[in-house]
Design an enzyme around this catalytic site. Structure first.
Site, short mmCIF file in Angstrom:
data_model
loop_
_atom_site.label_atom_id
_atom_site.label_comp_id
_atom_site.label_asym_id
_atom_site.label_seq_id
_atom_site.Cartn_x
_atom_site.Cartn_y
_atom_site.Cartn_z
N ASP A 32 -3.65 4.80 24.11
CA ASP A 32 -2.89 4.21 25.21
C ASP A 32 -3.75 4.03 26.45
OD1 ASP A 32 -2.62 7.13 24.89
OD2 ASP A 32 -1.67 7.05 26.85
N ARG A 57 5.26 6.92 35.12
CA ARG A 57 5.20 7.01 36.58
C ARG A 57 4.50 5.80 37.18
NH1 ARG A 57 0.29 11.03 38.23
NH2 ARG A 57 -1.06 10.64 36.45
P1 AMP Z 1 -2.11 9.67 30.83
O1 AMP Z 1 -2.58 10.99 30.33
O2 AMP Z 1 -2.23 9.55 32.31
O3 AMP Z 1 -2.67 8.51 30.09
O4 AMP Z 1 -0.52 9.64 30.58
C1 AMP Z 1 0.07 9.77 29.32
C2 AMP Z 1 1.55 9.51 29.40
O5 AMP Z 1 2.19 10.47 30.27
C3 AMP Z 1 1.94 8.17 29.93
O6 AMP Z 1 3.10 7.75 29.24
C4 AMP Z 1 2.23 8.44 31.39
O7 AMP Z 1 3.11 7.49 31.96
C5 AMP Z 1 2.89 9.81 31.31
N1 AMP Z 1 2.76 10.57 32.56
C6 AMP Z 1 1.66 11.17 33.06
N2 AMP Z 1 1.93 11.82 34.21
C7 AMP Z 1 3.24 11.64 34.45
C8 AMP Z 1 4.15 12.08 35.49
N3 AMP Z 1 3.75 12.83 36.51
N4 AMP Z 1 5.43 11.69 35.40
C9 AMP Z 1 5.87 10.93 34.38
N5 AMP Z 1 5.08 10.50 33.37
C10 AMP Z 1 3.78 10.85 33.40
MG MG Z 2 -2.64 6.51 30.51
#
Ligand code: AMP
Ligand code: MG
Length: 483
Positions: free
Chosen positions: A251, A93
Protein backbone atom coordinates in the site's frame (compact mmCIF):
# COMPACT_ATOMS: atom_id res chain seq x y z
CA UNK A 1 -8.87 36.65 -4.89
CA UNK A 2 -11.38 33.82 -4.66
CA UNK A 3 -10.26 30.20 -4.62
CA UNK A 4 -12.23 29.39 -7.73
CA UNK A 5 -10.35 32.08 -9.64
CA UNK A 6 -7.01 30.46 -8.87
CA UNK A 7 -7.25 26.69 -8.96
CA UNK A 8 -9.84 24.09 -9.91
CA UNK A 9 -10.02 20.76 -8.13
CA UNK A 10 -11.23 18.03 -10.45
CA UNK A 11 -12.74 14.81 -9.12
CA UNK A 12 -11.74 12.41 -11.83
CA UNK A 13 -10.76 9.57 -9.48
CA UNK A 14 -14.04 9.90 -7.58
CA UNK A 15 -16.00 9.83 -10.88
CA UNK A 16 -14.11 7.00 -12.61
CA UNK A 17 -13.75 4.79 -9.55
CA UNK A 18 -16.67 5.56 -7.27
CA UNK A 19 -16.42 2.08 -5.69
CA UNK A 20 -12.99 3.04 -4.35
CA UNK A 21 -13.83 6.58 -3.22
CA UNK A 22 -15.77 7.45 -0.09
CA UNK A 23 -16.87 11.11 -0.13
CA UNK A 24 -15.75 12.59 3.17
CA UNK A 25 -14.96 15.88 4.87
CA UNK A 26 -11.88 16.96 6.76
CA UNK A 27 -12.34 17.41 10.48
CA UNK A 28 -12.77 21.02 11.53
CA UNK A 29 -9.61 22.80 12.67
CA UNK A 30 -10.26 25.48 15.27
CA UNK A 31 -6.92 27.27 15.17
CA UNK A 32 -4.99 26.51 11.97
CA UNK A 33 -1.49 27.98 11.87
CA UNK A 34 0.81 27.60 8.87
CA UNK A 35 4.19 26.07 9.80
CA UNK A 36 5.71 25.46 6.38
CA UNK A 37 4.81 26.17 2.76
CA UNK A 38 6.66 25.24 -0.43
CA UNK A 39 6.08 28.48 -2.32
CA UNK A 40 7.73 27.16 -5.49
CA UNK A 41 5.42 24.15 -5.59
CA UNK A 42 2.44 26.35 -4.76
CA UNK A 43 3.21 28.56 -7.76
CA UNK A 44 3.74 25.50 -9.99
CA UNK A 45 0.24 24.39 -9.09
CA UNK A 46 -1.21 27.78 -9.97
CA UNK A 47 -1.68 29.11 -6.44
CA UNK A 48 -0.60 32.56 -5.35
CA UNK A 49 1.72 31.65 -2.44
CA UNK A 50 0.77 34.82 -0.54
CA UNK A 51 -2.89 33.93 -0.84
CA UNK A 52 -2.16 30.41 0.44
CA UNK A 53 -0.43 31.94 3.46
CA UNK A 54 -3.52 34.04 4.24
CA UNK A 55 -6.58 32.89 6.21
CA UNK A 56 -8.52 31.55 3.19
CA UNK A 57 -5.46 29.74 1.87
CA UNK A 58 -4.75 28.09 5.21
CA UNK A 59 -8.40 27.01 5.39
CA UNK A 60 -7.96 25.36 1.99
CA UNK A 61 -4.79 23.63 3.25
CA UNK A 62 -6.74 21.90 6.02
CA UNK A 63 -9.70 21.03 3.77
CA UNK A 64 -12.08 23.51 5.41
CA UNK A 65 -12.77 25.73 2.39
CA UNK A 66 -12.61 24.07 -0.99
CA UNK A 67 -13.35 25.40 -4.46
CA UNK A 68 -16.88 24.75 -5.78
CA UNK A 69 -17.25 21.32 -7.30
CA UNK A 70 -14.50 19.67 -5.24
CA UNK A 71 -15.38 16.20 -3.95
CA UNK A 72 -12.92 15.16 -1.24
CA UNK A 73 -12.75 11.40 -0.86
CA UNK A 74 -11.02 8.77 1.24
CA UNK A 75 -9.48 6.26 -1.14
CA UNK A 76 -9.90 2.53 -0.65
CA UNK A 77 -6.91 0.24 -1.03
CA UNK A 78 -5.67 -3.09 0.22
CA UNK A 79 -2.11 -4.09 1.02
CA UNK A 80 0.45 -6.59 2.15
CA UNK A 81 1.90 -5.23 5.38
CA UNK A 82 5.10 -7.04 6.36
CA UNK A 83 3.94 -9.88 4.12
CA UNK A 84 0.43 -10.26 5.59
CA UNK A 85 -2.52 -9.30 3.38
CA UNK A 86 -5.23 -6.86 4.49
CA UNK A 87 -8.05 -6.63 1.93
CA UNK A 88 -9.25 -3.29 3.33
CA UNK A 89 -6.86 -0.57 4.45
CA UNK A 90 -7.62 2.74 2.76
CA UNK A 91 -7.10 6.35 3.82
CA UNK A 92 -7.70 6.14 7.55
CA UNK A 93 -6.47 9.66 8.20
CA UNK A 94 -6.09 11.10 4.74
CA UNK A 95 -8.24 12.62 2.00
CA UNK A 96 -7.84 13.18 -1.70
CA UNK A 97 -9.09 16.75 -2.13
CA UNK A 98 -8.99 16.49 -5.90
CA UNK A 99 -6.81 16.77 -8.97
CA UNK A 100 -5.09 19.90 -10.25
CA UNK A 101 -4.04 20.45 -13.85
CA UNK A 102 -4.75 18.83 -17.17
CA UNK A 103 -3.10 16.65 -19.79
CA UNK A 104 0.20 15.13 -18.77
CA UNK A 105 0.47 17.22 -15.61
CA UNK A 106 -2.46 16.14 -13.46
CA UNK A 107 -1.58 16.10 -9.77
CA UNK A 108 -3.40 15.05 -6.63
CA UNK A 109 -3.86 17.45 -3.77
CA UNK A 110 -4.12 15.30 -0.68
CA UNK A 111 -4.30 15.79 3.09
CA UNK A 112 -2.83 13.65 5.84
CA UNK A 113 -3.95 13.99 9.45
CA UNK A 114 -7.34 15.44 8.48
CA UNK A 115 -9.44 13.29 10.84
CA UNK A 116 -10.95 9.82 11.04
CA UNK A 117 -12.54 8.31 7.94
CA UNK A 118 -14.52 5.07 7.50
CA UNK A 119 -11.10 3.38 6.99
CA UNK A 120 -9.68 4.57 10.32
CA UNK A 121 -10.22 1.28 12.21
CA UNK A 122 -8.66 1.90 15.67
CA UNK A 123 -6.73 5.03 14.63
CA UNK A 124 -7.54 8.59 15.66
CA UNK A 125 -7.22 9.96 12.13
CA UNK A 126 -4.72 12.55 13.29
CA UNK A 127 -1.05 13.37 12.85
CA UNK A 128 1.50 15.14 15.02
CA UNK A 129 3.58 18.17 14.04
CA UNK A 130 6.91 16.28 14.22
CA UNK A 131 6.14 13.47 11.76
CA UNK A 132 4.42 15.83 9.30
CA UNK A 133 7.41 18.18 9.29
CA UNK A 134 9.58 15.09 8.88
CA UNK A 135 7.73 14.16 5.69
CA UNK A 136 8.04 17.78 4.57
CA UNK A 137 11.83 17.97 4.96
CA UNK A 138 12.66 14.46 3.75
CA UNK A 139 10.44 14.66 0.66
CA UNK A 140 11.92 18.10 -0.10
CA UNK A 141 15.40 16.59 0.09
CA UNK A 142 14.41 13.71 -2.18
CA UNK A 143 13.00 16.13 -4.74
CA UNK A 144 16.17 18.22 -4.61
CA UNK A 145 18.24 15.07 -5.13
CA UNK A 146 16.24 14.40 -8.30
CA UNK A 147 14.53 11.29 -6.92
CA UNK A 148 10.86 10.90 -7.93
CA UNK A 149 8.67 11.65 -4.92
CA UNK A 150 5.38 12.94 -3.65
CA UNK A 151 5.90 16.52 -2.49
CA UNK A 152 4.87 18.37 0.62
CA UNK A 153 3.00 21.58 -0.14
CA UNK A 154 2.37 22.69 3.43
CA UNK A 155 2.15 21.74 7.09
CA UNK A 156 -0.50 23.44 9.19
CA UNK A 157 -0.61 23.12 12.98
CA UNK A 158 -4.14 22.41 14.19
CA UNK A 159 -3.80 23.73 17.74
CA UNK A 160 -5.29 20.42 18.88
CA UNK A 161 -3.23 17.95 20.90
CA UNK A 162 -2.74 14.41 19.60
CA UNK A 163 -2.31 11.53 22.01
CA UNK A 164 0.70 9.36 21.24
CA UNK A 165 3.05 8.19 24.02
CA UNK A 166 2.64 11.74 25.28
CA UNK A 167 0.40 14.58 24.16
CA UNK A 168 1.84 16.20 21.04
CA UNK A 169 0.77 19.20 18.96
CA UNK A 170 -1.34 18.14 15.96
CA UNK A 171 -0.84 19.03 12.29
CA UNK A 172 -2.21 18.46 8.81
CA UNK A 173 0.11 17.86 5.87
CA UNK A 174 -0.97 18.95 2.38
CA UNK A 175 0.74 16.73 -0.16
CA UNK A 176 0.99 16.70 -3.94
CA UNK A 177 1.55 13.57 -6.00
CA UNK A 178 1.23 12.59 -9.62
CA UNK A 179 -1.37 10.26 -8.11
CA UNK A 180 -2.01 8.16 -5.02
CA UNK A 181 -2.62 4.94 -6.98
CA UNK A 182 -0.71 2.13 -5.31
CA UNK A 183 -0.05 -1.54 -5.79
CA UNK A 184 -2.62 -1.90 -2.99
CA UNK A 185 -5.24 -0.07 -5.09
CA UNK A 186 -5.05 -2.88 -7.65
CA UNK A 187 -5.10 -5.52 -4.93
CA UNK A 188 -8.28 -3.92 -3.58
CA UNK A 189 -9.98 -3.90 -6.98
CA UNK A 190 -8.86 -7.48 -7.64
CA UNK A 191 -10.28 -8.94 -4.42
CA UNK A 192 -13.69 -7.40 -5.08
CA UNK A 193 -13.90 -9.87 -8.00
CA UNK A 194 -15.31 -7.05 -10.14
CA UNK A 195 -13.21 -7.25 -13.31
CA UNK A 196 -14.90 -4.18 -14.74
CA UNK A 197 -13.69 -2.14 -11.74
CA UNK A 198 -10.19 -3.56 -12.13
CA UNK A 199 -10.22 -2.59 -15.82
CA UNK A 200 -11.44 0.93 -15.10
CA UNK A 201 -8.68 1.31 -12.51
CA UNK A 202 -6.06 0.08 -14.98
CA UNK A 203 -7.41 2.39 -17.71
CA UNK A 204 -7.31 5.30 -15.26
CA UNK A 205 -3.68 4.46 -14.36
CA UNK A 206 -2.69 4.12 -18.02
CA UNK A 207 -4.25 7.45 -18.95
CA UNK A 208 -2.62 9.16 -16.03
CA UNK A 209 0.85 7.65 -15.86
CA UNK A 210 1.75 5.40 -18.71
CA UNK A 211 -0.30 6.59 -21.72
CA UNK A 212 1.87 4.80 -24.28
CA UNK A 213 0.65 1.49 -22.81
CA UNK A 214 -2.79 2.26 -24.31
CA UNK A 215 -1.42 1.67 -27.81
CA UNK A 216 0.34 -1.62 -27.00
CA UNK A 217 -0.88 -5.04 -28.20
CA UNK A 218 -1.55 -5.92 -24.57
CA UNK A 219 -2.18 -2.61 -22.78
CA UNK A 220 -2.45 -4.11 -19.29
CA UNK A 221 0.75 -6.07 -19.64
CA UNK A 222 2.36 -2.87 -20.93
CA UNK A 223 1.04 -1.06 -17.84
CA UNK A 224 2.66 -3.69 -15.64
CA UNK A 225 5.96 -3.38 -17.54
CA UNK A 226 5.88 0.39 -17.14
CA UNK A 227 5.37 0.11 -13.37
CA UNK A 228 8.17 -2.47 -13.12
CA UNK A 229 10.42 -0.07 -14.98
CA UNK A 230 9.52 2.96 -12.90
CA UNK A 231 9.90 1.13 -9.58
CA UNK A 232 13.19 -0.53 -10.55
CA UNK A 233 14.58 2.87 -11.44
CA UNK A 234 13.21 4.44 -8.26
CA UNK A 235 14.61 1.82 -5.89
CA UNK A 236 18.00 1.96 -7.64
CA UNK A 237 18.02 5.71 -6.95
CA UNK A 238 17.18 5.11 -3.28
CA UNK A 239 20.08 2.69 -3.03
CA UNK A 240 22.50 5.14 -4.65
CA UNK A 241 21.42 7.87 -2.23
CA UNK A 242 21.46 5.62 0.86
CA UNK A 243 17.74 6.07 1.46
CA UNK A 244 15.91 3.53 3.62
CA UNK A 245 12.15 3.70 3.05
CA UNK A 246 11.38 1.60 6.09
CA UNK A 247 7.83 0.44 5.35
CA UNK A 248 7.66 -0.92 1.82
CA UNK A 249 4.22 -2.47 2.21
CA UNK A 250 2.33 -2.83 -1.07
CA UNK A 251 0.00 0.00 0.00
CA UNK A 252 3.06 2.24 0.14
CA UNK A 253 4.29 1.54 -3.39
CA UNK A 254 3.01 3.81 -6.14
CA UNK A 255 2.02 3.04 -9.72
CA UNK A 256 3.66 6.32 -10.82
CA UNK A 257 7.12 5.38 -9.51
CA UNK A 258 7.19 8.18 -6.94
CA UNK A 259 8.41 7.63 -3.40
CA UNK A 260 5.44 7.75 -1.03
CA UNK A 261 4.73 7.46 2.67
CA UNK A 262 7.51 9.09 4.63
CA UNK A 263 6.91 7.34 7.92
CA UNK A 264 9.89 5.51 9.34
CA UNK A 265 12.25 6.41 6.47
CA UNK A 266 15.79 7.67 7.04
CA UNK A 267 19.04 8.24 5.22
CA UNK A 268 21.71 5.74 6.15
CA UNK A 269 24.74 7.04 8.02
CA UNK A 270 27.43 4.30 8.03
CA UNK A 271 27.20 2.10 4.95
CA UNK A 272 25.66 -1.23 5.96
CA UNK A 273 23.17 -3.28 3.93
CA UNK A 274 21.58 -4.52 7.18
CA UNK A 275 20.58 -0.99 8.23
CA UNK A 276 17.07 -0.85 9.72
CA UNK A 277 15.61 2.19 11.48
CA UNK A 278 11.95 1.28 11.90
CA UNK A 279 11.02 0.32 15.47
CA UNK A 280 8.62 -2.38 14.23
CA UNK A 281 10.84 -4.00 11.59
CA UNK A 282 12.29 -6.67 13.88
CA UNK A 283 13.14 -9.14 11.11
CA UNK A 284 14.84 -6.53 8.92
CA UNK A 285 12.39 -7.19 6.09
CA UNK A 286 12.75 -3.58 4.92
CA UNK A 287 16.48 -3.21 5.63
CA UNK A 288 18.46 -1.00 3.23
CA UNK A 289 19.99 -3.95 1.37
CA UNK A 290 16.65 -5.78 0.99
CA UNK A 291 14.85 -2.97 -0.81
CA UNK A 292 15.36 -4.25 -4.39
CA UNK A 293 14.16 -7.74 -3.48
CA UNK A 294 11.15 -6.38 -1.61
CA UNK A 295 10.23 -4.11 -4.52
CA UNK A 296 10.28 -7.11 -6.83
CA UNK A 297 8.14 -9.08 -4.38
CA UNK A 298 5.63 -6.22 -4.26
CA UNK A 299 5.54 -6.09 -8.06
CA UNK A 300 4.75 -9.82 -8.13
CA UNK A 301 1.70 -8.93 -6.00
CA UNK A 302 0.77 -6.27 -8.57
CA UNK A 303 1.12 -8.87 -11.33
CA UNK A 304 -1.25 -11.21 -9.47
CA UNK A 305 -3.81 -8.45 -9.15
CA UNK A 306 -3.58 -7.68 -12.89
CA UNK A 307 -3.75 -11.30 -14.12
CA UNK A 308 -7.47 -11.22 -15.08
CA UNK A 309 -6.70 -8.32 -17.44
CA UNK A 310 -3.48 -9.67 -18.89
CA UNK A 311 -4.97 -12.75 -20.56
CA UNK A 312 -8.24 -14.66 -20.40
CA UNK A 313 -6.29 -17.85 -19.89
CA UNK A 314 -4.66 -17.81 -16.47
CA UNK A 315 -1.63 -19.95 -17.38
CA UNK A 316 -0.81 -17.63 -20.27
CA UNK A 317 -1.33 -14.53 -18.11
CA UNK A 318 1.10 -15.90 -15.49
CA UNK A 319 3.69 -16.67 -18.14
CA UNK A 320 3.48 -13.17 -19.62
CA UNK A 321 3.57 -11.46 -16.21
CA UNK A 322 6.51 -13.57 -15.03
CA UNK A 323 8.50 -12.61 -18.12
CA UNK A 324 7.71 -8.96 -17.56
CA UNK A 325 8.76 -9.19 -13.92
CA UNK A 326 12.18 -10.42 -15.05
CA UNK A 327 12.62 -6.93 -16.47
CA UNK A 328 12.95 -5.64 -12.91
CA UNK A 329 16.45 -7.04 -12.32
CA UNK A 330 17.71 -5.84 -15.69
CA UNK A 331 16.38 -2.33 -15.25
CA UNK A 332 17.50 -2.12 -11.62
CA UNK A 333 21.03 -3.29 -12.49
CA UNK A 334 21.25 -0.84 -15.40
CA UNK A 335 20.21 2.18 -13.36
CA UNK A 336 22.25 1.20 -10.32
CA UNK A 337 25.41 0.37 -12.28
CA UNK A 338 25.20 3.55 -14.33
CA UNK A 339 24.60 5.47 -11.10
CA UNK A 340 27.66 3.96 -9.41
CA UNK A 341 29.80 4.81 -12.42
CA UNK A 342 28.69 8.42 -12.13
CA UNK A 343 29.13 8.48 -8.35
CA UNK A 344 32.71 7.37 -8.91
CA UNK A 345 33.26 9.80 -11.81
CA UNK A 346 34.37 7.00 -14.13
CA UNK A 347 34.94 7.71 -17.80
CA UNK A 348 32.84 6.00 -20.47
CA UNK A 349 34.13 2.92 -22.22
CA UNK A 350 35.50 1.04 -19.19
CA UNK A 351 34.95 -2.68 -19.11
CA UNK A 352 31.82 -3.66 -17.12
CA UNK A 353 33.66 -6.29 -15.13
CA UNK A 354 36.44 -3.92 -14.13
CA UNK A 355 33.85 -1.44 -12.85
CA UNK A 356 31.79 -4.12 -11.09
CA UNK A 357 34.88 -5.39 -9.20
CA UNK A 358 35.92 -1.85 -8.28
CA UNK A 359 32.46 -1.03 -6.93
CA UNK A 360 32.18 -4.30 -5.02
CA UNK A 361 35.54 -3.76 -3.34
CA UNK A 362 34.64 -0.20 -2.38
CA UNK A 363 31.36 -1.30 -0.78
CA UNK A 364 33.23 -3.98 1.18
CA UNK A 365 35.61 -1.30 2.47
CA UNK A 366 32.77 1.06 3.36
CA UNK A 367 30.92 -1.68 5.19
CA UNK A 368 33.86 -3.08 7.13
CA UNK A 369 35.00 0.42 8.12
CA UNK A 370 31.46 1.61 8.99
CA UNK A 371 32.15 4.61 6.76
CA UNK A 372 29.59 7.39 6.37
CA UNK A 373 27.89 6.69 3.02
CA UNK A 374 27.27 10.29 1.99
CA UNK A 375 30.64 11.79 2.94
CA UNK A 376 32.61 8.96 1.35
CA UNK A 377 31.90 10.00 -2.24
CA UNK A 378 32.65 13.68 -1.63
CA UNK A 379 35.90 12.67 0.07
CA UNK A 380 36.80 10.59 -2.98
CA UNK A 381 36.12 13.56 -5.24
CA UNK A 382 38.54 15.60 -3.12
CA UNK A 383 41.14 12.84 -3.63
CA UNK A 384 40.54 13.01 -7.37
CA UNK A 385 41.46 16.71 -7.09
CA UNK A 386 44.67 15.86 -5.26
CA UNK A 387 43.54 16.30 -1.64
CA UNK A 388 43.86 12.83 -0.10
CA UNK A 389 43.30 13.93 3.51
CA UNK A 390 39.48 13.41 3.74
CA UNK A 391 39.75 9.91 2.26
CA UNK A 392 42.57 8.97 4.64
CA UNK A 393 40.43 10.11 7.54
CA UNK A 394 37.29 8.23 6.45
CA UNK A 395 38.97 5.20 4.93
CA UNK A 396 42.21 4.51 6.77
CA UNK A 397 44.41 1.48 6.15
CA UNK A 398 46.44 -0.07 3.36
CA UNK A 399 43.48 -1.80 1.64
CA UNK A 400 41.68 1.51 1.25
CA UNK A 401 44.90 3.13 0.05
CA UNK A 402 45.35 0.43 -2.60
CA UNK A 403 41.72 0.73 -3.69
CA UNK A 404 42.05 4.52 -4.03
CA UNK A 405 45.19 4.18 -6.19
CA UNK A 406 43.44 1.65 -8.43
CA UNK A 407 40.49 4.00 -8.83
CA UNK A 408 42.62 7.14 -9.36
CA UNK A 409 44.44 5.33 -12.16
CA UNK A 410 41.13 5.43 -14.09
CA UNK A 411 41.23 9.26 -14.08
CA UNK A 412 37.89 9.97 -12.35
CA UNK A 413 36.13 13.27 -13.04
CA UNK A 414 35.72 15.05 -9.68
CA UNK A 415 33.32 17.71 -10.99
CA UNK A 416 31.02 15.07 -12.44
CA UNK A 417 31.08 13.31 -9.05
CA UNK A 418 30.09 16.46 -7.18
CA UNK A 419 27.09 16.88 -9.43
CA UNK A 420 25.58 13.57 -8.24
CA UNK A 421 27.00 13.04 -4.75
CA UNK A 422 25.21 15.26 -2.22
CA UNK A 423 27.01 17.17 0.52
CA UNK A 424 23.77 17.76 2.42
CA UNK A 425 21.10 15.19 3.20
CA UNK A 426 18.57 15.32 6.03
CA UNK A 427 20.83 13.59 8.52
CA UNK A 428 19.00 11.78 11.28
CA UNK A 429 20.49 13.72 14.15
CA UNK A 430 19.73 17.04 12.44
CA UNK A 431 16.16 16.01 11.61
CA UNK A 432 15.56 14.99 15.22
CA UNK A 433 17.06 18.23 16.51
CA UNK A 434 14.90 20.30 14.14
CA UNK A 435 11.69 18.39 14.93
CA UNK A 436 12.23 18.56 18.68
CA UNK A 437 12.69 22.34 18.46
CA UNK A 438 9.61 22.69 16.20
CA UNK A 439 7.50 20.60 18.58
CA UNK A 440 8.54 23.05 21.32
CA UNK A 441 7.54 26.00 19.13
CA UNK A 442 10.90 27.01 17.60
CA UNK A 443 10.76 26.58 13.82
CA UNK A 444 14.16 28.17 13.06
CA UNK A 445 16.28 24.96 12.99
CA UNK A 446 13.66 23.25 10.81
CA UNK A 447 13.44 26.11 8.32
CA UNK A 448 17.23 26.24 8.11
CA UNK A 449 17.48 22.47 7.53
CA UNK A 450 14.89 22.67 4.74
CA UNK A 451 16.95 25.43 3.10
CA UNK A 452 20.16 23.44 3.36
CA UNK A 453 18.81 20.17 1.90
CA UNK A 454 16.99 22.05 -0.89
CA UNK A 455 20.39 22.61 -2.53
CA UNK A 456 22.20 19.34 -1.78
CA UNK A 457 25.12 19.41 -4.21
CA UNK A 458 26.62 22.87 -3.70
CA UNK A 459 29.02 23.02 -0.77
CA UNK A 460 28.57 26.31 1.12
CA UNK A 461 30.79 27.84 3.79
CA UNK A 462 29.29 27.93 7.27
CA UNK A 463 27.26 24.76 6.78
CA UNK A 464 29.93 22.29 7.96
CA UNK A 465 27.75 20.81 10.68
CA UNK A 466 25.10 19.90 8.09
CA UNK A 467 27.67 17.89 6.14
CA UNK A 468 29.16 16.04 9.11
CA UNK A 469 28.15 12.53 10.15
CA UNK A 470 26.23 12.08 13.41
CA UNK A 471 28.27 12.57 16.56
CA UNK A 472 29.33 9.30 18.21
CA UNK A 473 26.94 9.82 21.12
CA UNK A 474 23.88 9.98 18.79
CA UNK A 475 23.56 6.20 19.16
CA UNK A 476 21.27 3.75 17.40
CA UNK A 477 18.55 5.63 15.56
CA UNK A 478 14.90 4.51 15.64
CA UNK A 479 11.95 5.69 13.59
CA UNK A 480 8.20 5.10 13.94
CA UNK A 481 5.19 4.39 11.69
CA UNK A 482 1.79 6.03 11.53
CA UNK A 483 2.55 8.84 13.94
P1 AMP B 1 0.95 3.59 6.95
O1 AMP B 1 1.72 2.72 7.87
O2 AMP B 1 1.12 5.04 7.26
O3 AMP B 1 1.15 3.27 5.51
O4 AMP B 1 -0.60 3.32 7.25
C1 AMP B 1 -1.20 2.06 7.13
C2 AMP B 1 -2.69 2.18 7.31
O5 AMP B 1 -3.02 2.68 8.62
C3 AMP B 1 -3.39 3.09 6.35
O6 AMP B 1 -4.65 2.53 6.05
C4 AMP B 1 -3.52 4.38 7.12
O7 AMP B 1 -4.58 5.19 6.66
C5 AMP B 1 -3.80 3.85 8.52
N1 AMP B 1 -3.42 4.80 9.57
C6 AMP B 1 -2.17 5.12 9.98
N2 AMP B 1 -2.20 6.00 11.01
C7 AMP B 1 -3.51 6.25 11.27
C8 AMP B 1 -4.21 7.07 12.22
N3 AMP B 1 -3.58 7.81 13.12
N4 AMP B 1 -5.55 7.07 12.17
C9 AMP B 1 -6.23 6.32 11.28
N5 AMP B 1 -5.63 5.52 10.37
C10 AMP B 1 -4.29 5.48 10.35
MG1 MG C 1 0.64 4.29 3.81
Amino acid sequence: MSIAATVTLDNRFARDLAEMAVPWQAEEVAEPRLLALDATLAAELGFDPDWLRGPDGVRLLVGAALPDGATPVAQAYAGHQFGGFSPRLGDGRALLLGEIGTGGQVRDLHLKGSGRTPFARGGDGLAAVGPMLREYVVSRAMHALGIPTTRALAVVATGRPVRRETLLPGAVLARVASSHLRVGSFQYANVTGDVDLLRRLADHAIARHHPTAAGADRPYLALFEAVVDAQASLVAQWMLAGFVHGVMNTDNMTISGETIDYGPCAFMDAYDPATVYSSIDHGGRYAYGNQPVVAEWNLARLAEALLPLIDGEQERAIELATDALHGFRRRYDDVWSAGMRTKLGLPAGLDDEVVAALVKDLLTLLESGRVDHTSAYRALAAAARGDAEPVHRLLPGPLAGAWTQRWLALAPDADAMDRVNPVYIPRNHLVEEALAAATDGDLAPFTRLVDVVSDPYTERPGLERYAAPAPADFGAYQTFCGT
